[in-house]
Scaffold this motif. Structure first.
Motif, PDB file in Angstrom:
ATOM      1  N   GLY A 275       6.215 -19.084  -0.696  1.00  0.00           N
ATOM      2  CA  GLY A 275       6.093 -18.770  -2.109  1.00  0.00           C
ATOM      3  C   GLY A 275       5.341 -17.487  -2.420  1.00  0.00           C
ATOM      4  O   GLY A 275       5.652 -16.806  -3.403  1.00  0.00           O
ATOM      5  N   TRP A 276       4.357 -17.132  -1.564  1.00  0.00           N
ATOM      6  CA  TRP A 276       3.460 -16.052  -1.945  1.00  0.00           C
ATOM      7  C   TRP A 276       3.424 -14.857  -1.005  1.00  0.00           C
ATOM      8  O   TRP A 276       2.899 -13.805  -1.363  1.00  0.00           O
ATOM      9  CB  TRP A 276       2.029 -16.600  -2.079  1.00  0.00           C
ATOM     10  N   LEU A 277       3.960 -14.980   0.217  1.00  0.00           N
ATOM     11  CA  LEU A 277       3.860 -13.874   1.161  1.00  0.00           C
ATOM     12  C   LEU A 277       4.494 -12.581   0.642  1.00  0.00           C
ATOM     13  O   LEU A 277       3.889 -11.501   0.775  1.00  0.00           O
ATOM     14  CB  LEU A 277       4.473 -14.272   2.508  1.00  0.00           C
ATOM     15  N   PRO A 278       5.690 -12.625   0.042  1.00  0.00           N
ATOM     16  CA  PRO A 278       6.243 -11.363  -0.480  1.00  0.00           C
ATOM     17  C   PRO A 278       5.348 -10.700  -1.522  1.00  0.00           C
ATOM     18  O   PRO A 278       5.209  -9.474  -1.553  1.00  0.00           O
ATOM     19  CB  PRO A 278       7.586 -11.796  -1.085  1.00  0.00           C
ATOM     20  N   VAL A 297      11.728 -12.324   8.291  1.00  0.00           N
ATOM     21  CA  VAL A 297      11.257 -12.256   9.672  1.00  0.00           C
ATOM     22  C   VAL A 297      10.346 -13.444   9.978  1.00  0.00           C
ATOM     23  O   VAL A 297      10.455 -14.080  11.042  1.00  0.00           O
ATOM     24  CB  VAL A 297      10.511 -10.928   9.921  1.00  0.00           C
ATOM     25  N   THR A 298       9.462 -13.755   9.051  1.00  0.00           N
ATOM     26  CA  THR A 298       8.567 -14.905   9.230  1.00  0.00           C
ATOM     27  C   THR A 298       9.358 -16.189   9.410  1.00  0.00           C
ATOM     28  O   THR A 298       9.046 -17.015  10.275  1.00  0.00           O
ATOM     29  CB  THR A 298       7.627 -15.033   8.018  1.00  0.00           C
ATOM     30  N   MET A 299      10.395 -16.356   8.612  1.00  0.00           N
ATOM     31  CA  MET A 299      11.191 -17.577   8.686  1.00  0.00           C
ATOM     32  C   MET A 299      12.070 -17.606   9.928  1.00  0.00           C
ATOM     33  O   MET A 299      12.255 -18.657  10.546  1.00  0.00           O
ATOM     34  CB  MET A 299      12.033 -17.698   7.415  1.00  0.00           C
ATOM     35  N   VAL A 300      12.618 -16.473  10.313  1.00  0.00           N
ATOM     36  CA  VAL A 300      13.498 -16.412  11.479  1.00  0.00           C
ATOM     37  C   VAL A 300      12.737 -16.724  12.766  1.00  0.00           C
ATOM     38  O   VAL A 300      13.319 -17.248  13.726  1.00  0.00           O
ATOM     39  CB  VAL A 300      14.179 -15.026  11.568  1.00  0.00           C
ATOM     40  N   GLY A 333      -3.175 -13.873  11.618  1.00  0.00           N
ATOM     41  CA  GLY A 333      -2.293 -13.325  10.595  1.00  0.00           C
ATOM     42  C   GLY A 333      -2.977 -13.185   9.245  1.00  0.00           C
ATOM     43  O   GLY A 333      -2.858 -12.146   8.572  1.00  0.00           O
ATOM     44  N   TYR A 334      -3.714 -14.205   8.838  1.00  0.00           N
ATOM     45  CA  TYR A 334      -4.422 -14.144   7.552  1.00  0.00           C
ATOM     46  C   TYR A 334      -5.536 -13.102   7.587  1.00  0.00           C
ATOM     47  O   TYR A 334      -5.790 -12.418   6.588  1.00  0.00           O
ATOM     48  CB  TYR A 334      -5.004 -15.511   7.201  1.00  0.00           C
ATOM     49  N   PRO A 341      -3.081  -5.236   5.111  1.00  0.00           N
ATOM     50  CA  PRO A 341      -1.823  -5.927   4.797  1.00  0.00           C
ATOM     51  C   PRO A 341      -0.586  -5.061   4.959  1.00  0.00           C
ATOM     52  O   PRO A 341       0.447  -5.541   5.433  1.00  0.00           O
ATOM     53  CB  PRO A 341      -2.013  -6.362   3.340  1.00  0.00           C
ATOM     54  N   ALA A 342      -0.655  -3.785   4.577  1.00  0.00           N
ATOM     55  CA  ALA A 342       0.519  -2.919   4.669  1.00  0.00           C
ATOM     56  C   ALA A 342       0.652  -2.285   6.050  1.00  0.00           C
ATOM     57  O   ALA A 342       1.752  -2.232   6.621  1.00  0.00           O
ATOM     58  CB  ALA A 342       0.450  -1.825   3.602  1.00  0.00           C
ATOM     59  N   ALA A 343      -0.454  -1.827   6.619  1.00  0.00           N
ATOM     60  CA  ALA A 343      -0.399  -1.117   7.897  1.00  0.00           C
ATOM     61  C   ALA A 343       0.127  -2.000   9.028  1.00  0.00           C
ATOM     62  O   ALA A 343       0.864  -1.535   9.894  1.00  0.00           O
ATOM     63  CB  ALA A 343      -1.785  -0.584   8.254  1.00  0.00           C
ATOM     64  N   GLY A 344      -0.257  -3.267   9.006  1.00  0.00           N
ATOM     65  CA  GLY A 344       0.185  -4.176  10.075  1.00  0.00           C
ATOM     66  C   GLY A 344       1.135  -5.240   9.590  1.00  0.00           C
ATOM     67  O   GLY A 344       1.197  -6.334  10.170  1.00  0.00           O
ATOM     68  N   ALA A 345       1.901  -4.937   8.537  1.00  0.00           N
ATOM     69  CA  ALA A 345       2.723  -5.940   7.875  1.00  0.00           C
ATOM     70  C   ALA A 345       3.646  -6.696   8.828  1.00  0.00           C
ATOM     71  O   ALA A 345       3.745  -7.935   8.780  1.00  0.00           O
ATOM     72  CB  ALA A 345       3.544  -5.282   6.761  1.00  0.00           C
ATOM     73  N   TRP A 346       4.329  -5.955   9.718  1.00  0.00           N
ATOM     74  CA  TRP A 346       5.281  -6.614  10.614  1.00  0.00           C
ATOM     75  C   TRP A 346       4.573  -7.549  11.592  1.00  0.00           C
ATOM     76  O   TRP A 346       5.078  -8.642  11.888  1.00  0.00           O
ATOM     77  CB  TRP A 346       6.093  -5.561  11.369  1.00  0.00           C
ATOM     78  N   ALA A 347       3.409  -7.129  12.059  1.00  0.00           N
ATOM     79  CA  ALA A 347       2.656  -7.984  12.985  1.00  0.00           C
ATOM     80  C   ALA A 347       2.193  -9.261  12.298  1.00  0.00           C
ATOM     81  O   ALA A 347       2.292 -10.361  12.868  1.00  0.00           O
ATOM     82  CB  ALA A 347       1.452  -7.222  13.540  1.00  0.00           C
ATOM     83  N   TRP A 348       1.694  -9.127  11.058  1.00  0.00           N
ATOM     84  CA  TRP A 348       1.214 -10.329  10.357  1.00  0.00           C
ATOM     85  C   TRP A 348       2.363 -11.275  10.039  1.00  0.00           C
ATOM     86  O   TRP A 348       2.200 -12.501  10.110  1.00  0.00           O
ATOM     87  CB  TRP A 348       0.476  -9.943   9.077  1.00  0.00           C
ATOM     88  N   ALA A 349       3.524 -10.738   9.699  1.00  0.00           N
ATOM     89  CA  ALA A 349       4.688 -11.579   9.422  1.00  0.00           C
ATOM     90  C   ALA A 349       5.096 -12.361  10.671  1.00  0.00           C
ATOM     91  O   ALA A 349       5.408 -13.567  10.601  1.00  0.00           O
ATOM     92  CB  ALA A 349       5.857 -10.717   8.925  1.00  0.00           C
TER      93      ALA A 349
END
Length: 443
Positions: A275-278, A297-300, A333-334, A341-349
């Motif tokens: 609900g809130w990650l995006p 990506v998170t869901m996949v 991740g949190y 949040p933006a610089a490592g977005a793909w890693a956190w996802a």
């Protein structure tokens, strides 16, 4: 849920119960044996393969009713003239329906058999998805959605029972198969609904309607499976009196409560993420399209891991280490979302996608923490119904904190804090024990 409403569905022997063979291994299904007839009633050779297809198709349909609506929620809300209150109610309905209708699964399973109830559940999913695009108001839309969600709730509870009943020697593999299918259905509906809607004319009604086709297909394999199951039950009844019992009183089991709370906390994390990650990424300066892709990506991530984790868990005597590892991925991740949040977005996802795989773990634990199909159906209903009730306030509380604080520091701190008891509960739930032993039933 009255304990007298359940009857024990199997009998134990000194070795693996002969009355519960692996359907896929020898083409034999399941029947209940009696003292006079120790051999299991033979089942047709097609039962195992058809049952596997049915499990996969059922699992594929356990989330599209929710994620397809999420993809078109703004269009649906505008088209039906929903108020903000009604729209908020609809987002809370899935967890509520899973809790309310899931608790009826044991009684229905005892009365009609788990395969027949899953078949009816898939029919309810298809019917609701067929009706709701034609609703002219919010009330009708909500009622049709509730019908689909009721079918999903029953199937949620009974798929672990089906796996335990027909594949007792391959609980991890089969749980992994349907967990992977569930994750695939979730991701597919989230990613494909908008493009398909555009390709079919752009109407949100058409975009929601297309998922009814998949649900209708899922009904087909369960029709012969349900008939075969009923014939086996009638044959066993005709051969002699069935072994009866009340089954374990799950509310007296510490493991049952531990699993219910673990289920609730992992569901809370999953719903918050969906609900809130995006929005977290968008507030950090990530574009809307990229934020949606990051959620995908998170869901996949759940697709391959949902197959690997149950098989790994089934081979371990204690599954607490897996719960700890998944929790640590989430905490990392949190923490990353808080500081970069933006610089490592793909890693956190990716990390949060791994953490959300606590769902296939807890589903596997439900199958491992009970000895009999009767125990599994009661434990599954209790853990999932109680767990979904626990999960309801989480996304709402995160939204309130976000609105009140004007940022994500406080909400992210709470999300991370919830992982601490989740890890502790996972360690407790992973211990090698069963609810029958805790309730003094032994074998």
């Amino acid at each position: 849920m009255p304990d007298e409403d359940m009857k024990t569905l199997d009998r134990s022997a000194e070795t693996a119960p002969p009355s519960w063979p692996a359907a896929g291994a020898a083409g034999a299904g399941v029947s209940r044996t009696t003292a006079a007839t120790p051999q299991a009633t033979a089942q047709p050779a097609w039962l195992g393969p058809v049952l596997i297809v049915g499990i996969v198709l059922a699992a594929l349909n356990l989330r599209p009713a929710i994620t397809s609506l999420g993809a078109l929620f703004e269009e649906t809300r505008t088209g039906l003239g929903m108020s903000g209150t009604v729209a908020g109610m609809i987002t809370s309905v899935p967890a509520l329906c899973f809790a309310v209708f899931g608790v009826t699964a044991p009684r229905l399973s005892r009365r009609f058999g788990p395969a027949a109830v899953v078949c009816a559940g898939m029919a309810a999913v298809a019917t609701g998805l067929l009706i709701r695009p034609f609703a002219t108001g919010a009330v009708g839309f909500l009622a049709a959605s509730a019908l689909s969600l009721a079918g999903i709730a029953l199937t949620n509870v009974l798929l672990p029972v089906i796996v335990k009943r027909y594949f007792p020697d391959r609980v991890g593999t089969m749980t992994g198969l349907y967990s992977m299918s569930l994750a695939a259905g979730t991701s597919l509906a989230a990613a494909a609904t908008v493009p398909l809607t555009g390709a079919l004319g752009g109407s949100w009604r058409t975009g929601l309607l297309i998922w009814a086709v998949l649900a209708l297909v899922a009904v087909l394999p369960w029709l012969p499976v349900a008939r075969a199951s009923r014939r086996a039950d009638r044959a066993a009844t005709a051969a002699g009196p069935l072994a009866a019992g009340t089954g374990p009183r799950v509310a007296r089991s510490r493991t049952a409560w531990t699993l219910a709370c673990y289920f609730g906390l992992q569901a809370t994390g999953a719903y918050i993420t969906m609900g809130w990650l995006p929005q977290i990424f968008r507030d950090a300066g990530v574009s809307a399209s990229t934020a949606g892709l990051l959620l995908a990506v998170t869901m996949v991530m759940g697709v391959p891991l949902a197959f690997v984790i149950p098989g790994l868990a089934a081979r371990m005597k204690n599954q607490g280490a897996i719960a700890v590892a998944l929790g640590l991925f989430g905490l990392t991740g949190y923490l990353g979302l808080s500081f970069a949040p933006a610089a490592g977005a793909w890693a956190w996802a990716l990390l949060l996608g791994v953490s959300n795989c606590a769902f296939p773990l807890v589903i596997t634990l439900i199958g491992l923490r009970a000895k009999s199909p009767a125990g599994v159906v009661k434990l599954s209903a209790f853990a999932q119904s109680t767990g979904y009730l626990i999960s309801i306030p989480g996304p709402l509380l995160i939204g309130a904190l976000y609105q009140h604080s004007g940022g994500w520091d406080l909400p992210l701190a709470l999300m991370a804090a919830l992982l601490v008891p989740q890890i502790a509960l996972g360690v407790l739930a992973g211990r090698d024990r069963t609810i029958e032993d805790e309730c003094g039933m032994g074998d």
